[in-house]
Enzyme design. Structure first.
Site, short mmCIF file in Angstrom:
data_model
loop_
_atom_site.label_atom_id
_atom_site.label_comp_id
_atom_site.label_asym_id
_atom_site.label_seq_id
_atom_site.Cartn_x
_atom_site.Cartn_y
_atom_site.Cartn_z
N GLY A 194 27.25 3.84 35.00
CA GLY A 194 25.92 3.25 35.06
C GLY A 194 25.01 3.89 34.03
N GLY A 246 19.60 8.06 30.26
CA GLY A 246 20.93 8.25 29.71
C GLY A 246 21.97 7.38 30.39
CB VAL A 247 25.06 6.16 29.59
CG1 VAL A 247 25.70 7.10 28.59
CG2 VAL A 247 26.09 5.20 30.16
CB VAL A 248 26.46 8.38 34.70
CG1 VAL A 248 27.44 9.27 35.48
CG2 VAL A 248 25.05 8.92 34.81
CG ASP A 251 13.35 7.90 39.72
OD1 ASP A 251 12.78 6.94 40.29
OD2 ASP A 251 14.19 7.75 38.81
#
Length: 451
Positions: A25, A30-32, A148
């Site tokens: 995701g 950023g991206v994981v 968040d």
């Protein structure tokens, strides 16, 4: 962000220690990726998740937001309900944060894909929510405030029954903040909407806040003053609890300027049970969690995490009983049916078309002869139709999004627009009409069955 599967999948990092696999995701920061750690101390590869973010090469180590995220997460790491950080490293372009890999992914995906819905399952809702609560408590005890919290930032390991708070990209150690708009709007407490702030990004101390509040209008819950980061996390927990029990969020933004549903709640908290099938005990707890004006002289004492835990542990049920549901209106019944993922049916299978959902366009249904739902009821029904369609789309594995575009706050934006259009006359005494673009979008997608 310009990350893609093809650009990272299959790469080896840190001199071959980590092997990137599949993209899990992405978000604003950023991206994981899922990954395997090849360690000399373990005969088998260790499953990991690696978050990849752009490095801020112009920052020193102490001010780099990427390393700060890892440091804040590490302060609370070690608690079973906070995702651990195993490694942080950088190259010329990117910063990498190595954490646990959870088999069921994030809680948003888990709830949507779970074969059996959570509605009616007291034990599972308690286990998941109390796990989140304990993770947040560990963060607060360490002086870290997440800012968040949402289902997408909660990770779950179904095999181990483990629920963890993750993604500390917006976390802070400041008790009070003027960083407005940081987070996801539908989980923000009142006053955190992304609009110009008079404190220009400065974190203020409580005495300064109290002085400012003394000159503010007590009736204006959206005065742009420093907000309490602890309170913001607690507010988000209330929204998460509603999501787990009812399958939707109550509003898309806690603002009386943009949400009729929140405006109704701010005027009278009893409004929550007019569209949510919640028990009186859960309603009482949510009223303490979702305090609109917590710092006025008339406000009740703000609830603590310990009090929330005790109340949830003692709660025998989260939902209305059959008698209460029978007496509830069509919106509550529809909410309950869709939360249980059953087709919302009524006596004699009477079916409303979308054309009957707006009183101004069609005050009487041509299908059944009954008066159409009110504009607010129609908007809530539309909100659920969006959720149902998104669930069907996700379950189908289709690569193309449904007609109603999906997002983390996608359960109600279109419904809110219809609500504004259709209820303009009802709310403000003018002659409101449905905007053609919104109406066309609904006619092409949804049909409702209501009482």
């Amino acid at each position: 962000m310009p990350f893609t599967d093809s650009s990272f999948a299959g790469r080896f990092l840190a001199d071959g220690r980590y092997e990137l696999l599949n993209r899990l995701g992405s978000g604003a920061e950023g991206v994981v990726f899922s990954a395997r750690e090849h360690s000399s101390t373990s005969p088998n590869p260790i499953p990991r998740a690696i978050k990849i973010m752009y490095s801020h090469s112009d920052c020193d180590v102490t001010s780099n937001p990427q390393t700060t995220e890892a440091e804040l997460q590490s302060l609370a790491a070690g608690h079973p309900n906070v995702a651990d950080v195993y490694d942080v490293f950088e190259d010329a372009e990117y910063t990498y944060i190595v954490t646990d890999l959870f088999d069921a992914g994030d809680l948003h995906t888990y709830v949507w894909n779970k074969a059996v819905p959570l509605a009616g399952d007291v034990a599972t809702v308690k286990r998941i929510f109390l796990g989140i609560l304990d993770g947040v408590a560990a963060c607060h005890d360490a002086g870290v405030f997440h800012r968040d919290l949402k289902l997408a930032n909660i990770l779950i390991d179904e095999k181990l029954g483990r629920v963890c708070v993750a993604d500390f990209g917006l976390a802070t150690t400041e008790d009070w903040s003027c960083d407005y708009g940081a987070g996801t709007p539908c989980y923000m407490c009142p006053g955190r909407s992304p609009s110009p702030s008079p404190c220009a990004g400065r974190a203020l101390t409580f005495p300064t806040y109290a002085e400012a509040l003394g000159s503010a209008n007590d009736e204006d819950e959206e005065t742009q003053l420093p907000y309490d980061t602890r309170r913001n996390d607690i507010w988000a927990l209330g929204i998460i609890l509603i999501e787990l029990t009812c399958g939707l969020r109550p509003w898309e933004e806690a603002s009386t300027r943009t949400s009729d549903r929140f405006r109704a709640y701010a005027a009278d908290p009893a409004a929550l049970r007019t569209f949510l099938p919640i028990s009186t005990a859960l309603d009482a707890l949510l009223r303490r969690i979702l305090l609109v004006r917590p710092y006025t002289k008339r406000a009740p004492q703000q609830v603590t995490l310990e009090e929330i835990r005790g109340a949830v542990e003692r709660m025998e049920r989260f939902w209305m009983n059959e008698e209460e549901l029978a007496d509830a209106g069509p919106v509550v019944q529809f909410t309950w049916d869709t939360a249980r993922r059953v087709v919302p049916c009524v006596t004699q299978q009477k079916c409303w078309s979308v054309e009957a959902a707006c009183p101004e366009r069609n005050p009487v249904s041509t299908t059944s002869g009954k008066a159409a739902p009110s504009a607010v009821e129609a908007a809530v029904l539309a909100q659920h139709a969006v959720a149902v369609r998104e669930r069907e789309w996700q379950s189908s594995g289709s690569s193309s999004a449904p007609v109603s575009e999906t997002s983390e706050c996608s359960y109600g934006p279109v419904a809110e627009q219809v609500e504004h259009s259709c209820s303009a006359g009802l709310k403000r005494g003018s002659t409101g009409t449905c905007r053609p673009s919104i109406w066309k979008k609904f006619v092409s997608v949804f049909r409702f069955r209501v009482a």
